[in-house]
Scaffold this motif. Structure first.
Motif, PDB file in Angstrom:
ATOM      1  N   VAL A  27       0.845  -1.200   0.000  1.00 50.71           N
ATOM      2  CA  VAL A  27       0.000   0.000   0.000  1.00 50.71           C
ATOM      3  C   VAL A  27       0.876   1.245   0.000  1.00 50.71           C
ATOM      4  CG1 VAL A  27      -1.631   1.334   1.388  1.00 50.71           C
ATOM      5  CG2 VAL A  27      -2.011  -1.095   1.023  1.00 50.71           C
ATOM      6  N   GLY A  28       1.918   1.255   0.821  1.00 47.28           N
ATOM      7  CA  GLY A  28       2.844   2.391   0.837  1.00 47.28           C
ATOM      8  C   GLY A  28       3.542   2.582  -0.496  1.00 47.28           C
ATOM      9  N   LEU A  29       3.900   1.478  -1.150  1.00 50.17           N
ATOM     10  CA  LEU A  29       4.522   1.552  -2.465  1.00 50.17           C
ATOM     11  C   LEU A  29       3.568   2.138  -3.492  1.00 50.17           C
ATOM     12  CD1 LEU A  29       6.924   0.699  -4.353  1.00 50.17           C
ATOM     13  CD2 LEU A  29       5.644  -1.413  -4.708  1.00 50.17           C
ATOM     14  N   ALA A  30       2.316   1.685  -3.483  1.00 47.96           N
ATOM     15  CA  ALA A  30       1.337   2.178  -4.453  1.00 47.96           C
ATOM     16  C   ALA A  30       1.041   3.662  -4.243  1.00 47.96           C
ATOM     17  CB  ALA A  30       0.049   1.367  -4.346  1.00 47.96           C
ATOM     18  N   VAL A  31       0.882   4.068  -2.996  1.00 45.60           N
ATOM     19  CA  VAL A  31       0.602   5.477  -2.714  1.00 45.60           C
ATOM     20  C   VAL A  31       1.822   6.330  -3.056  1.00 45.60           C
ATOM     21  CG1 VAL A  31       0.116   7.127  -0.870  1.00 45.60           C
ATOM     22  CG2 VAL A  31      -1.177   5.010  -1.017  1.00 45.60           C
ATOM     23  N   GLY A  32       2.999   5.866  -2.729  1.00 47.02           N
ATOM     24  CA  GLY A  32       4.211   6.613  -3.066  1.00 47.02           C
ATOM     25  C   GLY A  32       4.389   6.775  -4.559  1.00 47.02           C
ATOM     26  N   LEU A  33       4.098   5.717  -5.306  1.00 46.53           N
ATOM     27  CA  LEU A  33       4.195   5.803  -6.758  1.00 46.53           C
ATOM     28  C   LEU A  33       3.168   6.773  -7.325  1.00 46.53           C
ATOM     29  CD1 LEU A  33       5.592   4.663  -9.284  1.00 46.53           C
ATOM     30  CD2 LEU A  33       3.822   2.902  -9.328  1.00 46.53           C
ATOM     31  N   THR A  34       1.947   6.725  -6.783  1.00 42.28           N
ATOM     32  CA  THR A  34       0.897   7.637  -7.245  1.00 42.28           C
ATOM     33  C   THR A  34       1.257   9.092  -6.949  1.00 42.28           C
ATOM     34  OG1 THR A  34      -0.740   5.912  -6.830  1.00 42.28           O
ATOM     35  CG2 THR A  34      -1.570   8.153  -7.088  1.00 42.28           C
ATOM     36  N   VAL A  35       1.724   9.354  -5.748  1.00 39.25           N
ATOM     37  CA  VAL A  35       2.115  10.722  -5.388  1.00 39.25           C
ATOM     38  C   VAL A  35       3.302  11.172  -6.226  1.00 39.25           C
ATOM     39  CG1 VAL A  35       3.091  12.129  -3.530  1.00 39.25           C
ATOM     40  CG2 VAL A  35       1.161  10.627  -3.063  1.00 39.25           C
ATOM     41  N   SER A  36       4.232  10.277  -6.490  1.00 40.79           N
ATOM     42  CA  SER A  36       5.396  10.624  -7.309  1.00 40.79           C
ATOM     43  C   SER A  36       4.986  10.976  -8.738  1.00 40.79           C
ATOM     44  CB  SER A  36       6.370   9.451  -7.315  1.00 40.79           C
ATOM     45  OG  SER A  36       7.481   9.737  -8.099  1.00 40.79           O
ATOM     46  N   ILE A  37       4.069  10.195  -9.295  1.00 42.88           N
ATOM     47  CA  ILE A  37       3.574  10.514 -10.645  1.00 42.88           C
ATOM     48  C   ILE A  37       2.835  11.848 -10.637  1.00 42.88           C
ATOM     49  CG2 ILE A  37       1.911   9.795 -12.415  1.00 42.88           C
ATOM     50  CD1 ILE A  37       2.747   6.897 -11.781  1.00 42.88           C
ATOM     51  N   PHE A  38       2.029  12.084  -9.593  1.00 41.99           N
ATOM     52  CA  PHE A  38       1.318  13.360  -9.467  1.00 41.99           C
ATOM     53  C   PHE A  38       2.294  14.524  -9.370  1.00 41.99           C
ATOM     54  CE2 PHE A  38      -0.520  16.636  -6.652  1.00 41.99           C
ATOM     55  CZ  PHE A  38      -1.583  17.042  -7.458  1.00 41.99           C
ATOM     56  N   GLN A  39       3.365  14.367  -8.602  1.00 44.55           N
ATOM     57  CA  GLN A  39       4.366  15.432  -8.482  1.00 44.55           C
ATOM     58  C   GLN A  39       5.082  15.675  -9.808  1.00 44.55           C
ATOM     59  OE1 GLN A  39       6.768  14.006  -5.175  1.00 44.55           O
ATOM     60  NE2 GLN A  39       6.049  15.716  -3.924  1.00 44.55           N
ATOM     61  N   THR A  40       5.338  14.625 -10.544  1.00 41.01           N
ATOM     62  CA  THR A  40       6.010  14.780 -11.831  1.00 41.01           C
ATOM     63  C   THR A  40       5.118  15.492 -12.841  1.00 41.01           C
ATOM     64  OG1 THR A  40       7.263  12.767 -11.428  1.00 41.01           O
ATOM     65  CG2 THR A  40       7.152  13.532 -13.693  1.00 41.01           C
ATOM     66  N   VAL A  41       3.844  15.117 -12.868  1.00 44.59           N
ATOM     67  CA  VAL A  41       2.921  15.712 -13.831  1.00 44.59           C
ATOM     68  C   VAL A  41       2.690  17.181 -13.531  1.00 44.59           C
ATOM     69  CG1 VAL A  41       0.510  15.659 -14.609  1.00 44.59           C
ATOM     70  CG2 VAL A  41       1.808  13.550 -14.434  1.00 44.59           C
ATOM     71  N   THR A  42       2.548  17.529 -12.248  1.00 45.29           N
ATOM     72  CA  THR A  42       2.240  18.913 -11.882  1.00 45.29           C
ATOM     73  C   THR A  42       3.479  19.749 -11.594  1.00 45.29           C
ATOM     74  OG1 THR A  42       1.995  18.299  -9.557  1.00 45.29           O
ATOM     75  CG2 THR A  42       0.003  18.269 -10.935  1.00 45.29           C
ATOM     76  N   SER A  43       4.659  19.164 -11.689  1.00 46.21           N
ATOM     77  CA  SER A  43       5.930  19.842 -11.419  1.00 46.21           C
ATOM     78  C   SER A  43       6.006  20.417 -10.006  1.00 46.21           C
ATOM     79  CB  SER A  43       6.185  20.959 -12.438  1.00 46.21           C
ATOM     80  OG  SER A  43       6.292  20.420 -13.729  1.00 46.21           O
ATOM     81  N   ILE A  44       5.360  19.754  -9.059  1.00 47.65           N
ATOM     82  CA  ILE A  44       5.467  20.144  -7.648  1.00 47.65           C
ATOM     83  C   ILE A  44       6.648  19.382  -7.055  1.00 47.65           C
ATOM     84  CG2 ILE A  44       4.342  20.103  -5.391  1.00 47.65           C
ATOM     85  CD1 ILE A  44       1.654  20.159  -6.817  1.00 47.65           C
ATOM     86  N   GLN A  45       7.575  20.090  -6.450  1.00 48.15           N
ATOM     87  CA  GLN A  45       8.755  19.464  -5.889  1.00 48.15           C
ATOM     88  C   GLN A  45       8.770  19.571  -4.363  1.00 48.15           C
ATOM     89  OE1 GLN A  45      10.741  17.579  -7.663  1.00 48.15           O
ATOM     90  NE2 GLN A  45       9.546  18.104  -9.475  1.00 48.15           N
ATOM     91  N   GLU A  46       7.640  19.482  -3.741  1.00 49.90           N
ATOM     92  CA  GLU A  46       7.556  19.560  -2.280  1.00 49.90           C
ATOM     93  C   GLU A  46       7.894  18.190  -1.682  1.00 49.90           C
ATOM     94  OE1 GLU A  46       7.188  21.082   1.372  1.00 49.90           O
ATOM     95  OE2 GLU A  46       7.022  22.240  -0.467  1.00 49.90           O
ATOM     96  N   GLN A  47       8.886  18.145  -0.801  1.00 54.35           N
ATOM     97  CA  GLN A  47       9.346  16.883  -0.230  1.00 54.35           C
ATOM     98  C   GLN A  47       8.347  16.272   0.743  1.00 54.35           C
ATOM     99  OE1 GLN A  47      12.050  15.202  -1.072  1.00 54.35           O
ATOM    100  NE2 GLN A  47      12.640  16.716  -2.579  1.00 54.35           N
TER     101      GLN A  47
END
Length: 91
Positions: A27-47
């Motif tokens: 579950v953590g892997l899936a959520v992390g991957l989803t958030v990472s894709i969202f950050q890449t698409v929206t160019s948000i670089q918030e850690q």
């Protein structure tokens, strides 16, 4: 107690650990991957954006899969305890 019995006990313990830890990790892997894709698409670089959803998702997964995890660990422990008299051999 022979070497094969010890190897079987260790293998069963490792299998129990893997099966018990898999649901929250996946579950953590899936959520992390989803958030990472969202950050890449929206160019948000918030850690910190990646940590909060993962923590919440893993906590929810622990609550949801808690009975499954507890039953696996309890089953392994009861197997070890019930087979203890057979494992103890006087020397």
């Amino acid at each position: 107690m022979t070497e094969q019995v010890v190897i079987d006990m260790i293998a069963a313990g490792l299998f129990t650990i893997i099966i018990s830890a898999a649901p929250p990790l996946l579950v953590g892997l899936a959520v992390g991957l989803t958030v990472s894709i969202f950050q890449t698409v929206t160019s948000i670089q918030e850690q910190t954006l990646a940590f909060v959803p993962k923590i919440v998702a893993v906590l929810i997964a622990l609550v949801a899969f808690g009975p499954f995890i507890i039953s696996n660990i309890t089953e392994y422990f009861s197997t070890i305890v019930t087979s203890l008299p057979e494992l103890i051999v006087p020397m």
